[in-house]
Design an enzyme around this catalytic site. Structure first.
Site, PDB file in Angstrom:
ATOM      1  N   LYS A   1       0.836  -1.205   0.000  1.00  0.00           N
ATOM      2  CA  LYS A   1       0.000   0.000   0.000  1.00  0.00           C
ATOM      3  C   LYS A   1       0.878   1.265   0.000  1.00  0.00           C
ATOM      4  O   LYS A   1       0.601   2.233  -0.714  1.00  0.00           O
ATOM      5  CB  LYS A   1      -0.937  -0.021   1.214  1.00  0.00           C
TER       6      LYS A   1
ATOM      7  N   GLN B   1      -4.628  -1.643   9.760  1.00  0.00           N
ATOM      8  CA  GLN B   1      -4.459  -2.979   9.205  1.00  0.00           C
ATOM      9  C   GLN B   1      -4.977  -4.030  10.194  1.00  0.00           C
ATOM     10  O   GLN B   1      -4.604  -4.031  11.358  1.00  0.00           O
ATOM     11  CB  GLN B   1      -2.972  -3.217   8.883  1.00  0.00           C
TER      12      GLN B   1
ATOM     13  N   ASP C   1     -11.210   2.659   4.227  1.00  0.00           N
ATOM     14  CA  ASP C   1     -11.577   1.242   4.114  1.00  0.00           C
ATOM     15  C   ASP C   1     -13.100   1.066   4.072  1.00  0.00           C
ATOM     16  O   ASP C   1     -13.585  -0.033   3.792  1.00  0.00           O
ATOM     17  CB  ASP C   1     -11.015   0.444   5.299  1.00  0.00           C
TER      18      ASP C   1
END
Ligand code: NDP
Length: 318
Positions: free
Chosen positions: A53, A97, A120
């Site tokens: 990422k 994460q 997200d």
């Protein structure tokens, strides 16, 4: 006719080319979108995901902020980090994460992320907007699958789709996005009776179960589009021999590394690909699009949150 391979890398590059225009328009207004990645502890798989990422941010010229607290962190300490990132003007997107260590209340952490920076799409406010069909930050993997279907000109309106899996991250948002695109959706899960029969009715199959190579040709309606979201790490050599029987290169790679990735769809070329109309490979299918949509969400979040500072011409998409 051989099935069409839907190449996620090609579509990712198309998305990046479009984003580059938007990023330079923002730069002209003095805005450099920034993504903060919070990686707790040192889970090797999570480290790899975060690394890719950050690499994508660098490739596109986005700022990336990397926060790496130890695995022993408490919920309140992690909340303080999130609150700090919420306050920072240079941070447009916050990515926590998963998985988080067991002592951390993951729900509390995800709900603490400012919904305007929730790239997200996990915050309940954004989930609610998605359910209602209102514009929002949409979870990256299902958003990537929609890009893949649309950019590959797969007919959606009125089509029957089977979504295999009902997780909050993939299955549920996937079903909602398809429904909003006027697809008739059947959501399947571990309690679905006669899964092969149900899936065989679908013109579009989205496999997101985390079950290596489970989907074989007997699940597939001839001509169907098969999207394989599954990413499963295989380490058992008997399994690898079976899955890659017709892929000598992948078998050799497995033997060298002792590990390989396989989707939820059986990779055998004589199998699903022989029945389907189009399919995504693993790797190189949905995976690259998940990261592309994370970049797209970060740029979108920057544009929306700092909109008053962007000249009208800079707001090009979404
Ligand atoms: P979860 O484990 O959270 O959910 C799996 C879902 O599949 C559940 O709803 C479960 O049903 C269902 N399921 C499991 N086994 C079966 C079965 N035998 N028959 C029917 N349904 C079944 O997984 P995620 O949604 O997080 O991820 C799914 C897969 O996608 C994984 O392989 C993951 O690695 C991959 N993934 C890939 C991404 C990418 O970028 N390409 C991003 C995110 C995930 P039930 O609800 O009844 O338990």
């Amino acid at each position: 006719m051989p099935a069409r391979v839907l190449n996620g890398n090609v579509i990712r590059d198309e998305i990046y080319a479009e984003l580059a225009g938007e990023i330079s328009a923002l730069a002209a207004a003095g805005i450099r979108p920034g993504l903060a990645a919070v990686l707790v502890g040192d889970n090797p798989a999570s480290k790899i995901y975060v690394k890719s990422k950050i690499a994508a941010c660098e490739k596109l010229g986005l700022a990336s902020i990397h926060v790496t607290p130890p695995a022993t962190i408490t919920t309140s300490e992690l909340l303080a980090i999130i609150e700090d990132l919420n306050r920072r003007d240079d941070v447009d997107g916050i990515l926590v994460q998963l998985p988080l260590p067991p002592q951390v209340d993951a729900r509390k952490i995800l709900e603490a992320v400012d919904p305007a920076k929730d790239v997200d799409g996990f915050h309940p406010l954004n989930v609610g907007r998605l359910v209602a069909g209102r514009p929002t930050l949409v979870p990256c993997t299902p958003a990537g699958v929609m890009e893949l279907l649309r950019r590959s000109s797969i007919p959606l309106e009125g089509a029957n789709a089977a979504v295999l899996g009902r997780s909050d991250i993939v299955g549920k948002p996937m079903a909602l996005l398809l429904m909003h695109a006027n697809v008739t959706v059947t959501v399947c899960h571990s309690k679905t009776r006669d899964l092969p029969e149900t899936v065989r009715r679908a013109e579009i199959v989205i496999a997101a179960m985390g079950r290596p190579a489970m989907i074989t040709p007997d699940y597939i309606r001839p001509g169907a589009t098969v999207i394989d979201v599954g990413i499963n790490r295989v380490t058992d050599s008997a399994q690898a021999e079976k899955f890659f029987a017709h892929f000598p290169e992948r078998l050799a790679e497995f033997r060298a590394k002792g590990t390989a990735l396989v989707g939820d769809v059986h990779p055998d070329v004589a199998g699903v690909a022989g029945v389907a109309g189009a399919f995504t490979p693993v790797p190189g299918g949905v995976g690259p699009l998940t990261i592309a949509m994370l970049m797209s969400n970060t740029v979108k979040a920057a544009r929306l949150r700092r909109a008053s500072r962007v000249p009208a011409a800079a707001a090009v998409r979404h």
